[in-house]
Enzyme design. Structure first.
Site, PDB file in Angstrom:
ATOM      1  N   GLU A  69      -0.597  -9.235  -0.020  1.00 37.58           N
ATOM      2  CA  GLU A  69      -2.028  -9.543   0.202  1.00 37.58           C
ATOM      3  C   GLU A  69      -2.785  -9.662  -1.121  1.00 37.58           C
ATOM      4  O   GLU A  69      -3.694 -10.486  -1.248  1.00 37.58           O
ATOM      5  CB  GLU A  69      -2.649  -8.465   1.091  1.00 37.58           C
ATOM      6  CG  GLU A  69      -2.127  -8.556   2.521  1.00 37.58           C
ATOM      7  CD  GLU A  69      -2.544  -7.374   3.371  1.00 37.58           C
ATOM      8  OE1 GLU A  69      -2.232  -6.218   2.987  1.00 37.58           O
ATOM      9  OE2 GLU A  69      -3.182  -7.587   4.410  1.00 37.58           O
TER      10      GLU A  69
ATOM     11  N   ALA B 267       0.869  -1.168   0.000  1.00 40.00           N
ATOM     12  CA  ALA B 267       0.000   0.000   0.000  1.00 40.00           C
ATOM     13  C   ALA B 267       0.908   1.220   0.000  1.00 40.00           C
ATOM     14  O   ALA B 267       2.041   1.162   0.497  1.00 40.00           O
ATOM     15  CB  ALA B 267      -0.874  -0.019   1.248  1.00 40.00           C
TER      16      ALA B 267
ATOM     17  N   GLY C  18       0.594  -4.872   1.332  1.00 40.16           N
ATOM     18  CA  GLY C  18      -0.595  -4.975   0.480  1.00 40.16           C
ATOM     19  C   GLY C  18      -0.313  -5.706  -0.822  1.00 40.16           C
ATOM     20  O   GLY C  18      -1.215  -6.311  -1.409  1.00 40.16           O
TER      21      GLY C  18
ATOM     22  N   GLU D 198       4.155  -4.874   7.801  1.00 39.76           N
ATOM     23  CA  GLU D 198       3.358  -3.802   8.420  1.00 39.76           C
ATOM     24  C   GLU D 198       3.805  -3.484   9.841  1.00 39.76           C
ATOM     25  O   GLU D 198       3.808  -2.328  10.261  1.00 39.76           O
ATOM     26  CB  GLU D 198       1.864  -4.182   8.421  1.00 39.76           C
ATOM     27  CG  GLU D 198       1.189  -4.084   7.058  1.00 39.76           C
ATOM     28  CD  GLU D 198       1.344  -5.334   6.211  1.00 39.76           C
ATOM     29  OE1 GLU D 198       2.143  -6.228   6.574  1.00 39.76           O
ATOM     30  OE2 GLU D 198       0.668  -5.420   5.169  1.00 39.76           O
TER      31      GLU D 198
END
Ligand code: DAK
Length: 256
Positions: free
Chosen positions: A111, A63, A108, A131
């Site tokens: 993911e 992200a 992300g 993270e």
């Protein structure tokens, strides 16, 4: 526009192209990816989707950290939900989506890769859920999908360690399905996509649905779901063609 799309012989390659940020995902790119996948799903001329990153360094480096710097709690809920919506669009796709992981798949990015049905990695790929190094936790399904793919112990190690693992280690723990030399990744991924394209599209879609729905079901509920999906195949043109082709000693023709 940050998603390049190329369709050749029923294989659609979606390439995330934001190389100056190692293909990190901001809200606009997430929405663009969601729309691109939905368009592929409804396109009769596409049977398999390959998701990859532009350049030779990153699949998706996560992200967008600069976007997250400005988030308050409400903004974080929206950002998490948007990412989760995209991962659900991927996971629920009735057409197989293969992540061709051509470099960093971090946070992300990892993911999004684990929402795909398969992960083929290049030998320079790295995976991580870093993270916790940023004082965060995974927000796009990492705590839920990773244990289901690599087991609770391996997932816990990755999520609370935050460290990167290379492609070979990812293969060893079942995170990567296959590993190829970097310059062979797309060719080999397309080869497997062609193998899939030889199989019955509705049978593939039903298999993916049963596999997805197995999570969260008791074994007995899952088996009942399988019986129902299996039995519904009978009497369909696709199943008749598959069974007839075997008996007649010829290749099945499912897609014309
Ligand atoms: N976001 C934004 N920019 C990024 C980025 C990222 N994730 N990763 C790399 N970049 C940018 C760098 O800032 C740099 O930009 P400039 O400085 O040139 O403007 C450019 O890409 C090239 O990166 P580097 O110069 O750092 O390249 P190196 O080869 O030296 O290093 C690296 C590559 C991948 C090791 C390094 O860039 C790195 O560590 N990047 C960060 C990786 C990371 O931590 N990714 C996970 C992000 S956290 C949630 C929602 C979502 C999430 C969590 C919660 N909720 C709302 C609850 C998801 C979290 C994440 O994904």
């Amino acid at each position: 526009m940050h998603i390049n799309k190329k369709v050749i012989d029923q294989i659609c390659i979606l390439m995330i192209d934001r190389q100056d940020a190692l293909n990190a995902m901001n809200p606009d790119i997430l929405r663009e990816l969601d729309q691109a996948i939905k368009t592929c799903i409804s396109d009769q001329n596409i049977g398999v989707i390959i998701l990859t990153g532009a350049g030779d360094k990153a699949f998706i480096a996560g992200a967008d950290i600069k976007v997250m710097q400005d988030l308050d709690v409400k903004g974080a809920v929206n950002f998490a939900k948007l990412g989760q919506e995209v991962t659900m669009t991927i996971e629920d796709s009735p057409k197989p989506i293969i992540a061709a992981v051509n470099g960093f798949a971090l946070g992300g990015g990892c993911e999004i890769a684990i929402a795909c049905h398969l992960r083929f990695a290049s030998d320079n790929a790295f995976f991580a859920q870093p993270e916790v190094k940023l004082g965060l936790i995974p927000g796009w399904g990492g705590t839920q999908r990773l244990p289901r793919i690599i087991g609770k112990g391996n997932a816990t190690e990755l999520i609370i360690g935050g460290h990167m693992i290379n492609a070979q280690e990812a293969f060893r723990i079942g995170l990567a399905n296959k590993v190829f030399e970097q310059d062979k990744l797309m060719e080999e991924t397309k080869n497997f996509a062609n193998t899939i394209l030889g199989n019955g599209p509705d049978s593939i879609a039903e298999s993916l649905r049963c596999i997805n729905e197995s999570a969260g079901h008791s074994l007995i509920d899952g088996l009942n779901l399988e019986v129902e999906a299996f039995s519904k195949r009978f009497g369909t043109d696709e199943t008749n063609e598959g069974l007839d082709a075997f008996v007649e000693k010829r290749e099945a023709n499912f897609r014309n």
